[in-house]
Design a protein around this motif. Sequence first.
Motif, short mmCIF file in Angstrom:
data_model
loop_
_atom_site.label_atom_id
_atom_site.label_comp_id
_atom_site.label_asym_id
_atom_site.label_seq_id
_atom_site.Cartn_x
_atom_site.Cartn_y
_atom_site.Cartn_z
N ILE A 184 9.33 -0.10 6.30
CA ILE A 184 8.19 -0.99 6.57
C ILE A 184 8.68 -2.25 7.30
CG2 ILE A 184 6.38 -2.40 5.48
CD1 ILE A 184 6.39 -0.19 3.23
N ALA A 236 12.40 4.71 -7.61
CA ALA A 236 11.43 4.47 -6.53
C ALA A 236 10.05 5.00 -6.91
CB ALA A 236 11.90 5.16 -5.25
N GLY A 240 13.41 0.02 0.20
CA GLY A 240 13.87 1.42 0.35
C GLY A 240 14.72 1.57 1.60
N ASN A 262 15.99 -3.76 -5.63
CA ASN A 262 16.95 -4.02 -6.71
C ASN A 262 18.10 -3.01 -6.70
OD1 ASN A 262 15.56 -1.84 -7.61
ND2 ASN A 262 15.38 -2.52 -9.73
N TYR A 294 12.32 -7.86 -8.09
CA TYR A 294 11.11 -8.50 -7.59
C TYR A 294 11.45 -9.89 -7.04
CZ TYR A 294 8.94 -4.38 -9.41
OH TYR A 294 8.63 -3.07 -9.64
N SER A 310 2.20 5.55 4.13
CA SER A 310 2.70 4.17 4.07
C SER A 310 2.65 3.49 5.45
CB SER A 310 4.13 4.13 3.53
OG SER A 310 4.18 4.76 2.27
C1 LIG Z 1 8.03 3.67 -3.62
S1 LIG Z 1 9.63 3.09 -3.13
C2 LIG Z 1 9.20 2.41 -1.54
C3 LIG Z 1 10.32 2.48 -0.53
C4 LIG Z 1 9.90 2.11 0.89
N1 LIG Z 1 9.37 0.76 0.97
C5 LIG Z 1 8.85 3.10 1.41
O1 LIG Z 1 7.69 2.71 1.60
O2 LIG Z 1 9.18 4.28 1.62
C6 LIG Z 1 9.83 1.68 -4.17
C7 LIG Z 1 11.10 0.87 -3.96
O3 LIG Z 1 11.08 -0.21 -4.92
C8 LIG Z 1 12.39 -0.41 -5.40
N2 LIG Z 1 12.29 -1.08 -6.71
C9 LIG Z 1 12.04 -0.51 -7.92
N3 LIG Z 1 12.06 -1.44 -8.89
C10 LIG Z 1 12.33 -2.63 -8.27
C11 LIG Z 1 12.50 -3.97 -8.76
N4 LIG Z 1 12.40 -4.25 -10.06
N5 LIG Z 1 12.75 -4.95 -7.87
C12 LIG Z 1 12.87 -4.65 -6.55
N6 LIG Z 1 12.73 -3.40 -6.03
C13 LIG Z 1 12.46 -2.40 -6.89
C14 LIG Z 1 13.01 0.98 -5.45
O4 LIG Z 1 14.42 0.93 -5.42
C15 LIG Z 1 12.40 1.62 -4.19
O5 LIG Z 1 13.25 1.46 -3.08
#
Ligand SMILES: C[S@@+](CC[C@H](N)C(=O)[O-])C[C@H]1O[C@@H](n2cnc3c(N)ncnc32)[C@H](O)[C@@H]1O
Length: 270
Positions: A117, A202, A113, A135, A163, A92
Amino acid sequence: MKKPLIQIIREAKGELPQADIYLLLAYALGRRKEFLLTYPQYFPTRAELEKWEEYRKRRLKGEPVSYITGEKEFYSLVFRVNRSTLIPRPESELLVDEVLLRRPSNLLDIGTGSGNIAISVKYHLPECRIVALDNSEKVLLTASQNACRLLGRHDIKFIKSDYFSELRGKKFNVIVSNPPYIKSGSIWDLAVEIRLFEPGMALDGGQDGLNAYRSILNEGRKFLEPEGRIILEIDPELLNHVLDTACNNRYRVEKIAKDLRGDDRVVVLY
Ligand SMILES: C[S@@+](CC[C@H](N)C(=O)[O-])C[C@H]1O[C@@H](n2cnc3c(N)ncnc32)[C@H](O)[C@@H]1O
């Protein structure tokens, strides 16, 4: 029985990877890893040995080292993590590279998260105005604590939002996201340390792994400046499906960047 570090390390080598042993033993001692190399004949105290034994057992049951130590290095910064945040992955870092290359004056990070980033970008580009959303309330608390610890006073806006739901009227030069992209049916194929310990929210990208991409790409244009870019991490196997979703929403591909293993990992769209 009292034993020097060198013996503890030797005995653990049969059951754990060397990198994990050094991280957990150093954590049990409250020292840096270099201490283990410099003082191999050091005899840990009973309290230190008890901690080491606890961490060793937790690791053997599959718990990731970063959840035991509570931290993970990302883009040369050390982030606090816990069971509600995904452990930042080295691949990432490519997202941060691609954002910094474009020197945006404002940025939206979707699914922040631990904040890894957004905070890494802000660290290297302090003038960039950043909104970071997730969320999950718990995740946002950890992210904002990381921001205060790593940046001191800062103006990153952490927002609880599904989102784009809470972002009416805002526009960004760059929207970046490492969204959940594992197919629901494949979660059980993941390594124990991911599937049993990392937060499902996540990881789970829905039946075809594309739910998050659809949400981001269907609505993203409204939140993008005319010259703006959307930068997304992908599972290399989903590349063509993500590109189809982008094409259906009238985006063009500026770049597909490969990770250190040579896999397609990041797409840049406009
Ligand atoms: C793959 S993780 C990435 C976390 C961090 N950005 C990283 O790169 O390590 C995806 C993130 O999206 C968030 N997420 C999942 N569904 C979501 C939604 N509907 N709206 C906003 N965020 C969401 C999760 O809580 C999680 O923190």
